[in-house]
Design an enzyme around this catalytic site. Structure first.
Site, PDB file in Angstrom:
ATOM      1  N   ASP A 133      15.597  -9.206   6.948  1.00 23.78           N
ATOM      2  CA  ASP A 133      14.571  -8.325   6.386  1.00 23.78           C
ATOM      3  C   ASP A 133      15.278  -7.234   5.581  1.00 23.78           C
ATOM      4  O   ASP A 133      16.367  -6.779   5.947  1.00 23.78           O
ATOM      5  CB  ASP A 133      13.733  -7.686   7.497  1.00 23.78           C
ATOM      6  CG  ASP A 133      12.816  -8.692   8.178  1.00 23.78           C
ATOM      7  OD1 ASP A 133      12.464  -9.697   7.541  1.00 23.78           O
ATOM      8  OD2 ASP A 133      12.461  -8.466   9.352  1.00 23.78           O
ATOM      9  N   ASP A 170       7.614 -12.837   4.571  1.00 23.43           N
ATOM     10  CA  ASP A 170       6.537 -12.138   5.274  1.00 23.43           C
ATOM     11  C   ASP A 170       5.407 -11.780   4.311  1.00 23.43           C
ATOM     12  O   ASP A 170       4.222 -11.908   4.642  1.00 23.43           O
ATOM     13  CB  ASP A 170       7.072 -10.864   5.933  1.00 23.43           C
ATOM     14  CG  ASP A 170       8.113 -11.145   6.999  1.00 23.43           C
ATOM     15  OD1 ASP A 170       8.045 -12.226   7.603  1.00 23.43           O
ATOM     16  OD2 ASP A 170       8.973 -10.283   7.222  1.00 23.43           O
TER      17      ASP A 170
END
Length: 208
Positions: free
Chosen positions: A167, A181
């Site tokens: 991330d 995501d």
């Protein structure tokens, strides 16, 4: 009279043996053949094929974008200070997330891996009955996002099916996430909207 009415009333109706109706001159009536386009079954095939192509095209684009972005940020930004993109509101900060989207449930990595794999299988099966362009886009986003994070689960440390997802998008006051995501969330929102509007994956529209 009754016999005449019977003959007149049944003159143009095929009998039980499948005989064709006749004109008044005794010749067989030509079968009515539609000329305004291909039969429905033939038209549905190409239309469904195009929707499937859109689904996998969107999925491939979302997956490639996620994969390339992760390769770049890991090579250039990991173990470095965060890079400010929009002042203090948005920065790139690489972290490894063993949980689900937005760092939720990091103790259940294997479970989330199984869920992602199941989502991919369900979408692939649903594609066979897909005749809606908006649904093709929505499912493509879900598929591409699921594949992106599943790739991390399989190939990144600490091990197969236990890998931590990369991330790096860090808005101020919000969880850190990635492009996979984002694709999953956008696909999910579109599916909710389509369901609210009564649009089904097979192209039908229903009203509750």
């Amino acid at each position: 009279m009754a016999e005449a009415e019977r003959i007149i009333g049944t003159r143009d109706i095929p009998d039980a043996a499948g005989a064709e109706p006749e004109h008044s001159d005794g010749t067989a009536a030509a079968e009515s053949i539609p000329t305004s386009g291909a039969p429905e079954s033939e038209a549905a095939g190409p239309r469904g094929g195009r929707r499937i192509a859109v689904l996998f095209g969107v999925a491939a684009f979302a997956y490639a974008l996620d994969l390339v972005s992760k390769l770049v940020v890991v090579a250039k930004l990991e173990n470095h200070a965060p890079i400010k993109v929009i002042g203090d509101w948005l920065e790139f900060n690489v972290i490894r997330n063993a949980g689900a989207a937005f760092s939720f449930g990091q103790a259940y990595t294997v479970i989330f891996t199984v869920i992602a794999a199941a989502v991919i299988v369900v979408i692939a099966r649903l594609a066979r009955k897909l005749y809606s362009l908006p649904w093709a886009i929505a499912l493509g986003l879900l598929l591409g996002g699921a594949l992106g994070n599943l790739t991390d689960r399989i190939f990144r440390s600490p091990g197969v099916f236990k890998g931590a997802v990369v991330d790096f998008i860090a808005p101020k006051g919000f969880a850190v996430f990635n492009l996979a995501d984002s694709a999953i969330v956008c696909g999910g929102i579109l599916i909710v909207l389509l369901s609210f509007l009564g649009r089904d994956p097979d192209g039908t529209i229903h009203k509750d």
